[in-house]
Design a protein around this motif. Structure first.
Motif, mmCIF file in Angstrom:
data_model
loop_
_atom_site.group_PDB
_atom_site.id
_atom_site.type_symbol
_atom_site.label_atom_id
_atom_site.label_comp_id
_atom_site.label_asym_id
_atom_site.label_seq_id
_atom_site.Cartn_x
_atom_site.Cartn_y
_atom_site.Cartn_z
ATOM 1 N N GLN A 99 0.855 -1.185 0.000
ATOM 2 C CA GLN A 99 0.000 0.000 0.000
ATOM 3 C C GLN A 99 0.894 1.238 0.000
ATOM 4 O O GLN A 99 2.110 1.138 0.214
ATOM 5 C CB GLN A 99 -0.923 -0.030 1.224
ATOM 6 N N ASP A 101 1.555 3.382 2.104
ATOM 7 C CA ASP A 101 2.298 3.620 3.349
ATOM 8 C C ASP A 101 3.079 2.389 3.820
ATOM 9 O O ASP A 101 3.606 2.368 4.933
ATOM 10 C CB ASP A 101 1.348 4.078 4.453
ATOM 11 N N THR A 102 3.194 1.376 2.987
ATOM 12 C CA THR A 102 3.919 0.157 3.370
ATOM 13 C C THR A 102 5.411 0.434 3.522
ATOM 14 O O THR A 102 6.026 1.065 2.656
ATOM 15 C CB THR A 102 3.723 -0.953 2.319
ATOM 16 N N ARG A 103 5.979 -0.048 4.626
ATOM 17 C CA ARG A 103 7.419 0.103 4.844
ATOM 18 C C ARG A 103 8.164 -0.967 4.042
ATOM 19 O O ARG A 103 7.789 -2.145 4.073
ATOM 20 C CB ARG A 103 7.755 -0.012 6.332
#
Length: 203
Positions: A99, A101-103
């Motif tokens: 997504q 905001d995925t790290r």
């Protein structure tokens, strides 16, 4: 449409890989962007993407046909997007949700992977609807020349006996990566389709 010279496969596959990687890296920024937009539009128009699905993609590098435009469109259309994660002990791929905001963290090859806290968050290939696959070269019989690590072939081995089982496999490449003379190997898992800036090929 620009005429593409189709490369003949060398007996030394590593030489063929070097030539094909040089071809795609020689593309200008303008060509790269044009190819990315055209390929994305072709795939997004296909029947496969008219309803939300679970789709694995990859993050491009080394002159590969870019995936950023495609990924953003998949998010906008409410598809669930995943990225491959190499399992060090087995060499198989699992898939983690991707997504905005995925790290991400680089793996041992310098390729960014989602940071997954629990093994239960990983998805198997069989749970996906589509996998958009990177490649170095392709032919018009649905054969794919990868980097030689065999990660996708190991992961998708089950499709050799169950070719109609999910997921569908879609190659993603510049038209200049087309070759003649790829010899199928027993472990090679064929593509269902391939997308370039010029055409969506069905196999």
């Amino acid at each position: 449409m620009t005429q593409v010279h189709v490369l003949e496969v060398s007996k030394n596959l590593n030489q063929t890989r070097r030539e094909l990687r040089a071809r795609r890296k020689a593309l200008s920024v303008f060509q790269q962007r044009h190819h990315e937009k055209a390929a994305s539009q072709a795939l997004l128009r296909s029947a496969w993407l008219q309803r939300p699905k679970r789709i694995a993609v990859f993050l491009d590098q080394d002159g590969e046909l870019a995936t950023k435009t495609l990924i953003q469109a998949l998010w906008q259309r409410h598809h669930q997007v995943y990225l491959p994660i190499i399992q060090p002990k087995t060499g198989h791929l699992s898939f983690g949700v991707y997504q905005p905001d995925t790290r991400l963290e680089p793996n041992r090859f310098g390729i960014s992977e989602p940071v997954v806290q629990r093994a239960s968050d990983l998805v198997k290939a069989q749970q996906l609807d589509l996998i958009i696959m990177p490649l170095v070269g392709f032919d018009l019989e649905g054969r794919r020349l990868g980097m030689g690590g065999g990660f996708y072939d190991k992961t998708l081995e089950f499709k050799l006996k169950q070719p109609k089982r999910k997921p569908r496999l879609i190659g993603w490449a510049h038209a200049c990566q087309q070759v003649n003379g790829l010899t199928p190997q027993p472990w090679d898992v064929p593509l269902n389709a391939l997308v370039t800036e010029a055409k969506l090929h069905l196999f």
